[in-house]
Design a protein around this motif. Structure first.
Motif, PDB file in Angstrom:
ATOM      1  N   ASP A  73     -21.755  37.726  41.711  1.00  0.00           N
ATOM      2  CA  ASP A  73     -23.068  37.142  41.454  1.00  0.00           C
ATOM      3  C   ASP A  73     -23.935  38.144  40.703  1.00  0.00           C
ATOM      4  N   THR A  74     -23.746  39.424  41.034  1.00  0.00           N
ATOM      5  CA  THR A  74     -24.511  40.488  40.358  1.00  0.00           C
ATOM      6  C   THR A  74     -23.578  41.630  39.972  1.00  0.00           C
ATOM      7  N   LEU A  75     -23.719  42.098  38.739  1.00  0.00           N
ATOM      8  CA  LEU A  75     -22.944  43.254  38.287  1.00  0.00           C
ATOM      9  C   LEU A  75     -23.930  44.365  37.931  1.00  0.00           C
ATOM     10  N   ILE A  76     -23.771  45.509  38.603  1.00  0.00           N
ATOM     11  CA  ILE A  76     -24.660  46.648  38.375  1.00  0.00           C
ATOM     12  C   ILE A  76     -23.886  47.705  37.596  1.00  0.00           C
ATOM     13  N   ILE A  77     -24.461  48.173  36.509  1.00  0.00           N
ATOM     14  CA  ILE A  77     -23.773  49.202  35.731  1.00  0.00           C
ATOM     15  C   ILE A  77     -24.644  50.449  35.648  1.00  0.00           C
ATOM     16  N   GLY A  78     -24.111  51.554  36.144  1.00  0.00           N
ATOM     17  CA  GLY A  78     -24.821  52.830  36.083  1.00  0.00           C
ATOM     18  C   GLY A  78     -23.888  53.903  35.568  1.00  0.00           C
ATOM     19  N   GLY A  79     -24.245  55.178  35.777  1.00  0.00           N
ATOM     20  CA  GLY A  79     -23.368  56.279  35.371  1.00  0.00           C
ATOM     21  C   GLY A  79     -23.294  56.444  33.863  1.00  0.00           C
ATOM     22  N   GLY A  80     -22.346  57.282  33.442  1.00  0.00           N
ATOM     23  CA  GLY A  80     -22.198  57.591  32.018  1.00  0.00           C
ATOM     24  C   GLY A  80     -21.978  56.348  31.175  1.00  0.00           C
ATOM     25  N   MET A  81     -21.295  55.350  31.747  1.00  0.00           N
ATOM     26  CA  MET A  81     -20.975  54.168  30.944  1.00  0.00           C
ATOM     27  C   MET A  81     -22.201  53.330  30.580  1.00  0.00           C
ATOM     28  N   SER A  82     -23.310  53.528  31.299  1.00  0.00           N
ATOM     29  CA  SER A  82     -24.484  52.685  31.030  1.00  0.00           C
ATOM     30  C   SER A  82     -25.135  53.019  29.682  1.00  0.00           C
ATOM     31  N   TYR A  83     -24.896  54.254  29.180  1.00  0.00           N
ATOM     32  CA  TYR A  83     -25.559  54.642  27.922  1.00  0.00           C
ATOM     33  C   TYR A  83     -24.992  53.883  26.721  1.00  0.00           C
ATOM     34  N   THR A  84     -23.722  53.477  26.833  1.00  0.00           N
ATOM     35  CA  THR A  84     -23.144  52.675  25.748  1.00  0.00           C
ATOM     36  C   THR A  84     -23.829  51.291  25.728  1.00  0.00           C
ATOM     37  N   PHE A  85     -24.080  50.732  26.906  1.00  0.00           N
ATOM     38  CA  PHE A  85     -24.801  49.456  26.981  1.00  0.00           C
ATOM     39  C   PHE A  85     -26.228  49.618  26.446  1.00  0.00           C
ATOM     40  N   CYS A  86     -26.860  50.736  26.824  1.00  0.00           N
ATOM     41  CA  CYS A  86     -28.240  50.992  26.412  1.00  0.00           C
ATOM     42  C   CYS A  86     -28.339  51.116  24.885  1.00  0.00           C
ATOM     43  N   LYS A  87     -27.405  51.874  24.325  1.00  0.00           N
ATOM     44  CA  LYS A  87     -27.382  52.071  22.864  1.00  0.00           C
ATOM     45  C   LYS A  87     -27.136  50.726  22.169  1.00  0.00           C
ATOM     46  N   ALA A  88     -26.213  49.950  22.734  1.00  0.00           N
ATOM     47  CA  ALA A  88     -25.877  48.652  22.138  1.00  0.00           C
ATOM     48  C   ALA A  88     -27.112  47.748  22.084  1.00  0.00           C
TER      49      ALA A  88
ATOM     50  N   SER B 100     -32.421  54.526  22.461  1.00  0.00           N
ATOM     51  CA  SER B 100     -32.050  55.890  22.051  1.00  0.00           C
ATOM     52  C   SER B 100     -31.465  56.596  23.260  1.00  0.00           C
ATOM     53  N   VAL B 101     -30.291  57.209  23.079  1.00  0.00           N
ATOM     54  CA  VAL B 101     -29.629  57.831  24.224  1.00  0.00           C
ATOM     55  C   VAL B 101     -29.411  59.333  24.039  1.00  0.00           C
ATOM     56  N   GLY B 102     -30.015  59.915  22.973  1.00  0.00           N
ATOM     57  CA  GLY B 102     -29.880  61.366  22.762  1.00  0.00           C
ATOM     58  C   GLY B 102     -28.424  61.765  22.705  1.00  0.00           C
ATOM     59  N   LYS B 103     -28.077  62.829  23.441  1.00  0.00           N
ATOM     60  CA  LYS B 103     -26.674  63.278  23.432  1.00  0.00           C
ATOM     61  C   LYS B 103     -25.943  62.853  24.711  1.00  0.00           C
ATOM     62  N   SER B 104     -26.406  61.740  25.310  1.00  0.00           N
ATOM     63  CA  SER B 104     -25.726  61.203  26.503  1.00  0.00           C
ATOM     64  C   SER B 104     -24.309  60.776  26.138  1.00  0.00           C
ATOM     65  N   LEU B 105     -23.482  60.641  27.178  1.00  0.00           N
ATOM     66  CA  LEU B 105     -22.141  60.092  26.985  1.00  0.00           C
ATOM     67  C   LEU B 105     -22.253  58.764  26.262  1.00  0.00           C
ATOM     68  N   LEU B 106     -21.515  58.613  25.174  1.00  0.00           N
ATOM     69  CA  LEU B 106     -21.615  57.365  24.407  1.00  0.00           C
ATOM     70  C   LEU B 106     -20.265  57.044  23.793  1.00  0.00           C
ATOM     71  N   GLU B 107     -19.872  55.790  23.896  1.00  0.00           N
ATOM     72  CA  GLU B 107     -18.671  55.340  23.195  1.00  0.00           C
ATOM     73  C   GLU B 107     -19.108  54.298  22.159  1.00  0.00           C
ATOM     74  N   GLU B 108     -19.416  54.813  20.960  1.00  0.00           N
ATOM     75  CA  GLU B 108     -19.935  53.943  19.882  1.00  0.00           C
ATOM     76  C   GLU B 108     -19.041  52.733  19.667  1.00  0.00           C
ATOM     77  N   ASP B 109     -17.714  52.985  19.746  1.00  0.00           N
ATOM     78  CA  ASP B 109     -16.740  51.913  19.458  1.00  0.00           C
ATOM     79  C   ASP B 109     -16.856  50.757  20.445  1.00  0.00           C
ATOM     80  N   TYR B 110     -17.517  51.006  21.577  1.00  0.00           N
ATOM     81  CA  TYR B 110     -17.581  49.965  22.603  1.00  0.00           C
ATOM     82  C   TYR B 110     -18.944  49.270  22.692  1.00  0.00           C
ATOM     83  N   CYS B 111     -19.818  49.582  21.721  1.00  0.00           N
ATOM     84  CA  CYS B 111     -21.148  48.956  21.742  1.00  0.00           C
ATOM     85  C   CYS B 111     -21.035  47.440  21.589  1.00  0.00           C
ATOM     86  N   GLU B 112     -20.163  47.007  20.691  1.00  0.00           N
ATOM     87  CA  GLU B 112     -20.023  45.569  20.468  1.00  0.00           C
ATOM     88  C   GLU B 112     -19.473  44.887  21.726  1.00  0.00           C
ATOM     89  N   TYR B 113     -18.513  45.572  22.338  1.00  0.00           N
ATOM     90  CA  TYR B 113     -17.939  45.059  23.587  1.00  0.00           C
ATOM     91  C   TYR B 113     -19.045  44.915  24.644  1.00  0.00           C
TER      92      TYR B 113
END
Ligand code: AMP
Length: 397
Positions: free
Chosen positions: A217-232, A236-249
């Motif tokens: 019913d609810t999906l919570i996303i935190g941690g390093g992986m959340s910056y890819t969602f934020c960037k997508a 702006s995520v500065g030098k946070s962990l980011l997987e550019e290739d997964y922004c579209e995903y």
């Protein structure tokens, strides 16, 4: 629904029972530094002893890569198990694991006695699920019990191959508990069902997200992986962990959640640092407003409140992956807030193995959770909805 035969469904009186355990414990200079896995195996072993089985224990330990390595011998495990069980666990070491001396030791066993074989990974065929070694293991026993959840996602001789050459293959109590919680509770949850995902990378959790988004019913996303969602989403995520290739995903997942009516919660603020170090300068900023040269290392206090509120009224919560770099005390608060919220909710709380299990235990909330999985990789594959070979190989009820 997984419905496997367990040790409760068989009669082992006078039978030779090969029991595959997970005795893959950390060793320093021959001393066991964490015996949780030994303790976790005791209920099944005690049950087999009490029922009059002749109990032949086996396990792997570390990665000897198919040859005898004295430092990876299971000898210290036999010593400690004898103490924990308060009865002798006779170690029958053979560099090839099964040989005539081992067979003789098994033939000499009386009901209720216990022996331990040498590290199964001394044999190169073990991890290749080779037929010859599987047959040798099967030749020792009448009944096979698999209680090693940590290796259930692998098809090896000692947990899968062996089952092809025995009539009866069942699961032990530890495996049963993992199946009940990770399998059945996740597939047939009491609602509201909330999943919390964190950890370093989106890429390693894709299959979990895809499987769970159809169920929660609810999906919570935190941690390093959340910056890819934020960037997508244009942040702006500065030098946070980011997987550019997964922004579209990430955008597709946000869309999918929306279409399915799943609430997808992302951080609204972050604790950021100017260096990847516990002593770095740090401050709290809104999500998506991380300046150049800074990186997000934890969820912020506002986010922690929102995430905690989301689990408060849940009936089932599954958590996999920390909310930040919890190994550094200054960036552990978000992970701790989530652990505390889980400890306080009345929901069934299921913690995936690996880092989240370590975090919950390290923060002192271990005994407040309904179930903490003992398998890292195996629990992740369960949450991905995959069939685990070690589970599949057991007889159905
Ligand atoms: P995983 O194995 O994917 O569950 O990732 C766990 C690791 O992710 C832990 O060692 C955390 O320190 C790390 N981690 C979590 N959040 C962050 C973050 N914001 N930046 C860097 N690493 C993180």
């Amino acid at each position: 629904m997984l419905n496997k035969k367990s040790v409760d469904d068989i009669n082992v009186k006078g039978k030779k029972v090969l029991c595959r355990c997970d005795f893959n414990v950390p060793l320093i200079d021959g001393k066991i530094t964490d015996e949780n896995r030994l303790v976790a195996a005791l209920p099944t072993i005690k049950k087999l002893i009490a029922d009059g089985g002749r109990v032949i224990l086996c396990s792997h330990l570390g990665k000897p890569k198919g040859e005898p390595k004295p430092e990876l011998s299971l000898a210290p495990v036999a010593v400690r198990l004898s103490e924990l069980l308060d009865q002798e666990v006779k170690f029958v070491p053979s560099d090839v694991v099964v040989d005539d001396s081992v067979k003789a030791a098994v033939d000499a066993m009386k009901d209720g006695e216990v022996i331990l074989l040498q590290n199964t990974r001394y044999r190169a065929e073990e991890t290749k699920n080779g037929e010859a070694f599987s047959k040798e293991l099967a030749s020792l026993c009448d009944v096979f019990v698999n209680d090693a959840f940590g290796t259930a996602h692998r098809a090896h001789c000692s947990n899968v191959g062996v089952t092809q050459f025995v009539d009866t293959a069942v699961v032990g109590y530890l495996m049963q508990k993992e199946i009940d919680f990770l399998g059945n509770a996740v597939n047939n949850p009491e609602r509201p069902f909330v999943a919390i995902l964190g950890g370093a990378k989106v890429s390693s959790k894709i299959s979990v997200i895809e499987n769970l988004i159809d169920k929660v019913d609810t999906l919570i996303i935190g941690g390093g992986m959340s910056y890819t969602f934020c960037k997508a989403k244009g942040g702006s995520v500065g030098k946070s962990l980011l997987e550019e290739d997964y922004c579209e995903y990430a955008l597709n997942m946000l869309k999918k959640a929306d279409e399915k009516g799943v609430k997808l919660l992302l951080p609204v603020d972050n604790v950021i640092a100017d260096d990847f170090s516990n002593d770095a300068n740090s401050k709290v900023v809104n999500a998506g407003e991380i300046p150049e040269g800074w990186e997000g290392l934890d969820i912020g206090p506002e986010t922690a409140k929102i995430f905690a509120a989301a689990v408060k009224d849940a009936k089932t919560v599954v958590w996999n992956g920390p909310m930040g770099c919890f190994e550094m005390p200054n960036f552990a608060k978000g992970t701790e807030a989530v652990a505390k919220a889980l400890a306080e909710t009345d929901a069934v709380t299921i913690i995936g193995g690996g880092d989240s299990a370590a975090a919950v235990n390290q923060l002192g909330y271990g005994d407040k959770m309904t179930h903490i999985s003992t398998g890292g990789g195996a629990s992740l594959e369960f949450l991905e909805g995959k069939e685990l070979p070690g589970v599949a190989a057991a007889n159905d009820k």
